[in-house]
Design a protein around this motif. Structure first.
Motif, PDB file in Angstrom:
ATOM      1  N   ASP A 160       7.601   3.791   3.955  1.00  0.00           N
ATOM      2  CA  ASP A 160       6.312   4.163   4.539  1.00  0.00           C
ATOM      3  C   ASP A 160       6.146   5.668   4.710  1.00  0.00           C
ATOM      4  O   ASP A 160       5.236   6.113   5.404  1.00  0.00           O
ATOM      5  N   LEU A 161       7.030   6.456   4.090  1.00  0.00           N
ATOM      6  CA  LEU A 161       6.987   7.923   4.148  1.00  0.00           C
ATOM      7  C   LEU A 161       7.210   8.465   5.556  1.00  0.00           C
ATOM      8  O   LEU A 161       6.901   9.612   5.832  1.00  0.00           O
ATOM      9  N   GLN A 162       7.738   7.618   6.457  1.00  0.00           N
ATOM     10  CA  GLN A 162       8.109   8.139   7.778  1.00  0.00           C
ATOM     11  C   GLN A 162       9.382   8.971   7.662  1.00  0.00           C
ATOM     12  O   GLN A 162       9.697   9.757   8.541  1.00  0.00           O
ATOM     13  N   ASP A 163      10.124   8.729   6.579  1.00  0.00           N
ATOM     14  CA  ASP A 163      11.270   9.564   6.268  1.00  0.00           C
ATOM     15  C   ASP A 163      10.784  10.516   5.191  1.00  0.00           C
ATOM     16  O   ASP A 163      10.673  10.128   4.043  1.00  0.00           O
ATOM     17  N   PRO A 164      10.468  11.771   5.542  1.00  0.00           N
ATOM     18  CA  PRO A 164       9.843  12.662   4.562  1.00  0.00           C
ATOM     19  C   PRO A 164      10.728  12.858   3.328  1.00  0.00           C
ATOM     20  O   PRO A 164      11.818  13.429   3.445  1.00  0.00           O
ATOM     21  N   PRO A 165      10.292  12.392   2.147  1.00  0.00           N
ATOM     22  CA  PRO A 165      11.148  12.476   0.964  1.00  0.00           C
ATOM     23  C   PRO A 165      11.515  13.913   0.592  1.00  0.00           C
ATOM     24  O   PRO A 165      12.554  14.142  -0.028  1.00  0.00           O
ATOM     25  N   GLU A 166      10.661  14.895   1.004  1.00  0.00           N
ATOM     26  CA  GLU A 166      10.958  16.296   0.653  1.00  0.00           C
ATOM     27  C   GLU A 166      12.321  16.726   1.192  1.00  0.00           C
ATOM     28  O   GLU A 166      12.975  17.596   0.625  1.00  0.00           O
ATOM     29  N   GLU A 194       0.825  -1.217   0.000  1.00  0.00           N
ATOM     30  CA  GLU A 194       0.000   0.000   0.000  1.00  0.00           C
ATOM     31  C   GLU A 194       0.853   1.258   0.000  1.00  0.00           C
ATOM     32  O   GLU A 194       0.484   2.272  -0.564  1.00  0.00           O
ATOM     33  N   SER A 195       2.010   1.189   0.675  1.00  0.00           N
ATOM     34  CA  SER A 195       2.838   2.394   0.787  1.00  0.00           C
ATOM     35  C   SER A 195       3.553   2.714  -0.523  1.00  0.00           C
ATOM     36  O   SER A 195       3.770   3.876  -0.839  1.00  0.00           O
ATOM     37  N   LEU A 196       3.933   1.670  -1.286  1.00  0.00           N
ATOM     38  CA  LEU A 196       4.811   1.913  -2.432  1.00  0.00           C
ATOM     39  C   LEU A 196       4.263   2.905  -3.460  1.00  0.00           C
ATOM     40  O   LEU A 196       4.987   3.814  -3.858  1.00  0.00           O
ATOM     41  N   PRO A 197       2.975   2.758  -3.889  1.00  0.00           N
ATOM     42  CA  PRO A 197       2.456   3.749  -4.849  1.00  0.00           C
ATOM     43  C   PRO A 197       2.491   5.167  -4.282  1.00  0.00           C
ATOM     44  O   PRO A 197       2.847   6.119  -4.988  1.00  0.00           O
ATOM     45  N   LEU A 198       2.175   5.295  -2.984  1.00  0.00           N
ATOM     46  CA  LEU A 198       2.211   6.622  -2.344  1.00  0.00           C
ATOM     47  C   LEU A 198       3.641   7.145  -2.303  1.00  0.00           C
ATOM     48  O   LEU A 198       3.908   8.320  -2.525  1.00  0.00           O
ATOM     49  N   PHE A 199       4.548   6.216  -2.002  1.00  0.00           N
ATOM     50  CA  PHE A 199       5.959   6.588  -1.965  1.00  0.00           C
ATOM     51  C   PHE A 199       6.407   7.105  -3.330  1.00  0.00           C
ATOM     52  O   PHE A 199       7.095   8.119  -3.429  1.00  0.00           O
ATOM     53  N   TYR A 200       6.000   6.394  -4.362  1.00  0.00           N
ATOM     54  CA  TYR A 200       6.421   6.792  -5.710  1.00  0.00           C
ATOM     55  C   TYR A 200       5.899   8.180  -6.051  1.00  0.00           C
ATOM     56  O   TYR A 200       6.607   9.003  -6.632  1.00  0.00           O
ATOM     57  N   LYS A 201       4.648   8.420  -5.649  1.00  0.00           N
ATOM     58  CA  LYS A 201       4.057   9.733  -5.919  1.00  0.00           C
ATOM     59  C   LYS A 201       4.888  10.823  -5.233  1.00  0.00           C
ATOM     60  O   LYS A 201       5.233  11.840  -5.836  1.00  0.00           O
ATOM     61  N   ALA A 202       5.212  10.572  -3.975  1.00  0.00           N
ATOM     62  CA  ALA A 202       5.977  11.566  -3.216  1.00  0.00           C
ATOM     63  C   ALA A 202       7.356  11.785  -3.830  1.00  0.00           C
ATOM     64  O   ALA A 202       7.822  12.918  -3.956  1.00  0.00           O
TER      65      ALA A 202
END
Ligand code: UDP
Ligand code: MG
Length: 348
Positions: free
Chosen positions: A105-111, A15-23
């Motif tokens: 899991d986007l706990q590490d903010p990619p920004e 579930e996280s991977l598509p969201l991760f890719y978007k980010a």
């Protein structure tokens, strides 16, 4: 043109991977706006997930072909080997000039990646790492134990392990190669990143909860991880045996003297037992002491078998100095015209 590799260990992250890719696509757009020739390479490692993580990775790889300036490579393990193994695989296969490590899991903010990259380009640092300011959203007991662990580590280990530090970081190729030169099997990455040295700058941010899925760390899993950290980077628990032994021996000697003096002064009301107690304490202490000594040898053997390099050079002018020397001795060329400065042709 600089390539940034992003290593992502994934365990049940469908579930996280598509969201991760978007980010990360958004981050790439930001990066390219600031540094037009930057290429982003995702190195996804599926750590033997039980769900459709691998399918999600294939999906992303296909999607990335359409997106310019972003490449996806993925590796899928035959079973769950643990995050450390996934990290190692990712680092080994990252080809970028800069290498980032990030959770899925986007706990590490990619920004933060943009800022990390700017800082690396601007400064002298070899690594920019992220550190959580707070542990909000984490179970209370886990938070307390984690803090205690970091304080304990700081006292017993020469390798600094920063509280709140995550594995999330961006490193130069040089530092990545240094981490890869540590060939040990039991890997405690937080310690390894610190052990290789180099200049690390810290970026603080507030704790973020994971976007989807659940954490795969149980409380006892974390306890085992902590013990691994202690054993990998400190021999203090072994030294403790020696110290306990010495203390016991000292107590036994003092007690013997007390009993001896008391027997001389007042006689010996219950013959035998005090001296026996002293002998037992003394021998117990001696045993513990020598156990600690054996432990010390064992610790050294253990460290030897890790084959860690004795040192890591960050900078040297050897290449230039060598260039000058070669220019000076150029007339001594063997005449066959093939330059093989690294001697890679040997052994043919
Ligand atoms: N992970 C992994 N193998 C494991 C456990 C975790 O590759 O056996 C990955 C997971 O997919 C995630 C990262 O390691 O990308 C951190 O895991 P998690 O979010 O469960 O830990 P936490 O953030 O709670 O420390
Ligand atoms: Mg997480």
């Amino acid at each position: 043109m600089d390539t940034i590799s992003v290593v992502v260990p994934c365990y049940n992250e469908q579930e996280s991977l598509p969201l991760f890719y978007k980010a990360i696509s958004r981050v790439r757009a930001q990066l390219v706006a600031a540094h037009p020739s930057t290429l982003l390479e995702l190195v996804l490692v599926d750590d033997g997930s039980a769900d459709a993580t691998l399918a999600a990775m294939r999906d992303l790889a296909a999607r990335a072909q359409a997106d310019e300036g972003i490449q996806v490579r993925y590796y899928s393990f035959s079973r769950n080997f643990g995050k450390e193994s996934a990290l190692l695989c990712g680092l080994r296969n990252a080809r970028g000039d800069y290498v980032a490590v990030m959770d899925a899991d986007l706990q590490d903010p990619p920004e933060l990646l943009c800022e990390m990259y700017d800082r690396l380009l601007a400064g002298e640092a070899d690594c920019v790492a992220a550190r959580r300011q707070s542990r909000e959203g984490e179970p209370w007991l886990r938070s307390v134990c984690s803090r205690a662990f970091y304080r304990f580590m700081a006292r017993i280990s020469e390798t600094e392990v920063v509280d709140g530090a995550r594995d999330f970081r961006l490193m130069t190729r040089q530092m990545t190669d240094a981490v890869l030169s540590l060939t040990e099997y039991n890997r405690f990455s937080k310690g390894l990143f610190s052990w290789v040295g180099f200049k690390t700058e810290w970026l603080s941010y507030d704790n973020v909860e994971r976007v989807a899925g659940t954490t795969s760390w149980s409380f006892w899993g974390l306890v085992r991880y902590a013990i691994e950290g202690v054993v990998d980077f400190s021999a203090a628990p072994l030294t403790a045996a020696s110290q306990a032994g010495l203390v016991l021996c000292a107590i036994a000697v003092i007690a013997t003297i007390v009993i001896f003096v008391r027997a001389l002064a007042f006689g010996d009301p219950v013959p035998g037992w005090p001296s026996l107690a002293c002998i037992i304490t003394f021998i117990g202490g001696l045993e513990l002491f020598f156990l600690g000594v054996i432990g010390k040898y064992l610790a050294n053997t253990y460290l030897e078998t890790k084959h860690r390099p004795a040192y890591i050079v960050r900078e040297s002018n050897e290449a230039e100095a060598e260039g000058v020397r070669r220019a000076e001795t150029a007339y001594g060329d063997d005449g066959d015209g093939d330059a093989d400065p690294a001697g890679t042709e040997g052994g043919r």
